[in-house]
Motif scaffolding. Structure first.
Motif, PDB file in Angstrom:
ATOM      1  N   PRO A  87       0.837  -1.208   0.000  1.00 21.17           N
ATOM      2  CA  PRO A  87       0.000   0.000   0.000  1.00 21.17           C
ATOM      3  C   PRO A  87       0.874   1.262   0.000  1.00 21.17           C
ATOM      4  O   PRO A  87       1.911   1.298   0.659  1.00 21.17           O
ATOM      5  N   VAL A  88       0.451   2.251  -0.769  1.00 21.59           N
ATOM      6  CA  VAL A  88       1.267   3.442  -0.978  1.00 21.59           C
ATOM      7  C   VAL A  88       1.015   4.474   0.128  1.00 21.59           C
ATOM      8  O   VAL A  88      -0.115   4.692   0.538  1.00 21.59           O
ATOM      9  N   GLU A  89       2.077   5.083   0.599  1.00 19.61           N
ATOM     10  CA  GLU A  89       1.929   6.163   1.589  1.00 19.61           C
ATOM     11  C   GLU A  89       1.673   7.472   0.842  1.00 19.61           C
ATOM     12  O   GLU A  89       2.383   7.801  -0.102  1.00 19.61           O
ATOM     13  N   ILE A  90       0.660   8.202   1.249  1.00 13.22           N
ATOM     14  CA  ILE A  90       0.367   9.480   0.594  1.00 13.22           C
ATOM     15  C   ILE A  90       0.312  10.598   1.634  1.00 13.22           C
ATOM     16  O   ILE A  90      -0.746  10.907   2.173  1.00 13.22           O
ATOM     17  N   PRO A  91       1.449  11.196   1.936  1.00 12.47           N
ATOM     18  CA  PRO A  91       1.476  12.257   2.942  1.00 12.47           C
ATOM     19  C   PRO A  91       0.577  13.414   2.523  1.00 12.47           C
ATOM     20  O   PRO A  91       0.530  13.768   1.347  1.00 12.47           O
ATOM     21  N   GLY A  92      -0.135  13.963   3.492  1.00 12.32           N
ATOM     22  CA  GLY A  92      -0.943  15.155   3.212  1.00 12.32           C
ATOM     23  C   GLY A  92      -2.373  14.860   2.792  1.00 12.32           C
ATOM     24  O   GLY A  92      -3.205  15.749   2.794  1.00 12.32           O
ATOM     25  N   VAL A  93      -2.655  13.614   2.389  1.00 10.74           N
ATOM     26  CA  VAL A  93      -4.042  13.268   2.044  1.00 10.74           C
ATOM     27  C   VAL A  93      -4.582  12.414   3.181  1.00 10.74           C
ATOM     28  O   VAL A  93      -4.062  11.330   3.445  1.00 10.74           O
ATOM     29  N   ASN A  97     -10.549  11.930   3.884  1.00 16.60           N
ATOM     30  CA  ASN A  97     -10.780  12.715   2.680  1.00 16.60           C
ATOM     31  C   ASN A  97     -10.648  11.834   1.435  1.00 16.60           C
ATOM     32  O   ASN A  97     -11.429  11.922   0.487  1.00 16.60           O
ATOM     33  N   PHE A  98      -9.661  10.972   1.471  1.00 12.59           N
ATOM     34  CA  PHE A  98      -9.407  10.027   0.389  1.00 12.59           C
ATOM     35  C   PHE A  98     -10.613   9.111   0.184  1.00 12.59           C
ATOM     36  O   PHE A  98     -11.125   8.964  -0.937  1.00 12.59           O
ATOM     37  N   THR A 101     -13.741  11.010  -1.061  1.00  9.94           N
ATOM     38  CA  THR A 101     -13.629  11.314  -2.488  1.00  9.94           C
ATOM     39  C   THR A 101     -13.904  10.064  -3.316  1.00  9.94           C
ATOM     40  O   THR A 101     -14.673  10.086  -4.274  1.00  9.94           O
ATOM     41  N   VAL A 142      -2.970   8.973   4.459  1.00  6.14           N
ATOM     42  CA  VAL A 142      -3.091   7.613   3.926  1.00  6.14           C
ATOM     43  C   VAL A 142      -1.784   6.824   4.099  1.00  6.14           C
ATOM     44  O   VAL A 142      -0.761   7.175   3.516  1.00  6.14           O
ATOM     45  N   ASN A 143      -1.866   5.808   4.942  1.00  5.00           N
ATOM     46  CA  ASN A 143      -0.767   4.863   5.175  1.00  5.00           C
ATOM     47  C   ASN A 143       0.529   5.465   5.719  1.00  5.00           C
ATOM     48  O   ASN A 143       1.494   4.746   5.936  1.00  5.00           O
TER      49      ASN A 143
END
Lengths: 252, 429
Positions: A87-93, A97-98, A101, A142-143
């Motif tokens: 699983p991908v880390e998405i800083p700031g999201v 919210n993810f 959406t 996220v992650n």
């Protein structure tokens, strides 16, 4: 649900999938096992629509639609879900919210209105219990900074939120300790219904003690070389992949 | 070679003639200072891309190509023009075409605060001017010194804390191509605290070359918290110079967001002239079309036990160009300095360009300094992850770019300004 016929896929010049045939019906759980490099993750990536691969031959029908014609987002909106091996880390999201959406874009695709915030939050609360995910993780990015186990649980949490028709779990058991494995498996089991289907991609038989498959397929060198019931997994566990390799050695 | 020199001086000469025609006598800068500024300007010429500091920002070419006319016709502005530019929770002050406009500004009575036009400052206040912005360091400062109008003087007396932000609206507007030299002096005395927003707009229908110079003095144990908002539109070319001096135990911070302007050059020079002070410089830009944004910072650590932090982020679309050039000096007396610098950029197209140049010059031996820059495309793994959950390509990109910028948007502590930035940022994505 999904019908894969003679699927060939390559990355660059290298052909990885060399004629996959697979039929999965609603209510079924299929396990795809195979040694490293057999094409397991390629199969899940091709089905999810990762652009690194070229499909050179074959067809995939998903709920009556040509899956390979759809963008990754439309595949998800049609009800296909890939639980990522990494699983991908998405800083700031933020997770919330993810998911909001994602959920609302899927709803819009089906001509439904946005989910009211109150209902959405209730759903988050309900579904995070399913995989014993700390509610604090839902508001984090996220992650980001999640442990290996938390990331995998987060995948199943997302699956619960999006309620897909077909879930492909790509090595969801890798990197999990026994407790986390039990939680993840129990989440997947609770989400199972007669209307949806699951494809488990795994290297080890261990996961199949918790999520019992209806069918087991052995993938080797880009082809399904053997299919059977759950006992095939036990046989494989006992004999190891070497037996298979000997039996189905295909000259390159 | 001689051709280049001739050409350079021709541009400068033309500019001098243009401006001399239109300007009256500048009352607040001594004649000797003005003469010396003109001399520097004539000697140096307006910098072009052969000048190391203006390598990616050819001001001379801009003036040569875009500002040929000699006539300058300025627009008058009304309250109706200014109303949409105001920030509701701030005291709004207005500077039009380089002149402080008292009638458009909100009346304020705040203990310790003086706001006036530079032409009205006392002789002791005059001595402050040009103490930080020196003509011999940069031709654009010389140009401003020679031709600046009646800009703003803001003084906060010792020990006073302002309860709300001060918002200075710099608005330029012309009927013809105009060159505006806006100047100000922000004087924060010991133990005072001020939050200052500076916004830049162009409401006219013609091109504007804006050459802004701000001198900011932060006294002992004082705090100056600044936000710069640049949204000047496609007809604007601007050079904005901040010459800041901070003193013992003081804090200076600035967060600059650049959303508009065909060319925006920011020179942010901070002198940490005493011990135990703290400086934070942050910047966010998003460029499209053929826009150019060039952030130059100079952090000069002169004394011990100070800290500086820089965080700049940029997103360049289309054929736009973004530049970050950050220099940190740590002089030999500046022991126990902590200096950090980071510049992160995202290129959204193959034709966009990002230039980054961090420069550290350290002459003290007991310091902690670090810098990092990164420039890349949008993270395709993250993009795929979002799409695999049903989020469309465009929303996925927006989510990721917003996430990239969020850290800086969060620093804008003034809600209406933050909203303004966020709105424009999302529109530009």
């Amino acid at each position: 649900m999904i019908s894969i016929k003679n699927l060939h896929a390559s990355i660059g010049e290298k052909e990885i999938l060399r004629g996959i045939n697979l039929e999965v019906k609603a209510g079924e759980v299929h396990a795809i096992m195979g040694p490293n490099g057999s094409g397991k993750s390629t199969l899940s990536s091709v089905l999810a629509g990762r652009e690194d691969y070229d499909v050179t031959e074959g067809e995939v029908t998903f709920n009556g639609k040509n899956l390979l014609d759809l963008s990754p987002e439309d595949r998800a909106r049609e009800g296909l879900f890939l639980a990522f091996q990494y699983p991908v880390e998405i800083p700031g999201v933020s997770n919330i919210n993810f998911l909001r959406t994602a959920l609302n874009e899927i709803r819009a695709y089906h001509g439904q209105e946005e989910m009211p915030a109150k209902d959405f939050l209730a759903l988050v609360k309900d579904k995070s219990k399913l995989v014993e995910l700390d509610s604090k993780l839902a508001s984090r990015s996220v992650n980001e900074g999640f442990s290996g186990g938390e990331k995998k649980r987060n995948e199943i949490f997302q699956m619960a939120m999006l309620n897909p028709k077909l879930a492909i779990l790509d090595e969801t058991d890798s990197g999990l300790d026994i407790d986390a494995l039990r939680i993840v498996a129990s989440g997947v089991n609770k989400l199972k219904s007669k209307d949806n289907a699951t494809i488990l991609i795994t290297h080890y038989q261990r996961l199949l003690d918790y999520i019992v498959p209806d069918f087991v397929h052995i993938l080797y060198k880009g082809r399904i070389v053997k299919s059977g019931g759950k006992e095939l997994a036990l046989e494989l566990e006992a004999k190891g992949y070497d037996e298979i390799k000997k039996e189905f050695e295909i000259a390159d | 070679m001689s051709l280049i020199v001739d050409n350079k001086s021709a541009v400068t000469q033309n500019l001098l003639e243009q401006l001399q025609k239109g300007s009256g006598k500048i009352a607040f800068i001594p004649d000797a200072e003005i003469i010396s500024a003109i001399r520097h300007l004539e000697n140096k010429g307006i910098p072009n891309n052969k000048h190391e500091d203006y390598k990616y920002c050819n001001i001379e070419a801009v003036l040569r190509k875009e500002f040929k006319s000699v006539e300058q016709s300025f627009n008058e502005l009304t309250n109706a023009d200014i109303a949409p530019l105001k920030l509701e929770e701030a005291i709004n002050l207005v500077v039009v075409n380089g002149n402080y406009n008292e009638s458009l500004s909100e009346k304020i009575i705040v203990k310790g605060l003086t706001v006036k036009s530079l032409k009205d400052i006392s002789s002791s206040q005059k001595t402050l001017l040009s103490s930080q912005a020196k003509s011999d360091t940069d031709a654009l400062i010389a140009l401003n010194t020679a031709f600046s109008n009646n800009g703003l003087f803001l003084d906060m007396e010792k020990g006073n804390v302002i309860p709300m932000p001060i918002h200075v609206i710099y608005v330029n507007s012309g009927n013809t191509e105009i060159v505006v030299n806006t100047r100000n002096f922000i004087h924060i005395q010991a133990n005072a605290e001020v939050t200052l927003v500076e916004s830049f707009f162009n409401t006219g229908s013609s091109k504007v070359f804006s050459n802004f110079v701000s001198e900011k003095f932060v006294g002992e144990n004082a705090k100056l918290n600044c936000f710069t908002f640049q949204n000047e539109g496609p007809l604007s070319y601007s050079v904005n110079t901040n010459q800041v001096k901070v003193n013992k135990y003081s804090t200076y911070s600035n967060t600059t967001t650049t959303l508009g302007g065909e060319l925006v050059r920011n020179n942010h020079n901070v002198e940490l002239a005493a011990s135990n002070c703290e400086v934070h410089l942050n910047g966010l830009f998003i460029t499209k079309g053929t826009q150019q944004v060039d952030n130059h910072t100079l952090i000069d650590h002169q004394m011990p036990n100070c800290e500086s932090n820089e965080l700049y982020k940029g997103i360049a679309k289309d054929k736009s160009v973004g530049t970050f050039n950050g220099k940190i000096f740590v002089r030999k007396d500046a022991q126990k300095t902590n200096a950090y610098q980071s510049s992160k950029n995202i290129l959204m197209s193959d034709d966009a360009t990002i230039n980054t140049k961090p420069q550290l010059e350290i002459y003290a031996d007991d310091v902690k300094c670090s810098h990092g820059t990164s420039t890349g495309k949008i993270d395709t793994e993250a993009l795929f992850y979002l799409k695999a959950r049903g989020i469309g390509e465009e929303s996925a990109r927006k989510l990721l770019l917003q996430a990239f910028a969020q850290e800086l948007i969060d620093k804008i502590e003034i809600p209406s300004l933050q909203e303004r930035v966020l709105h424009l940022f999302e529109k530009t994505l």
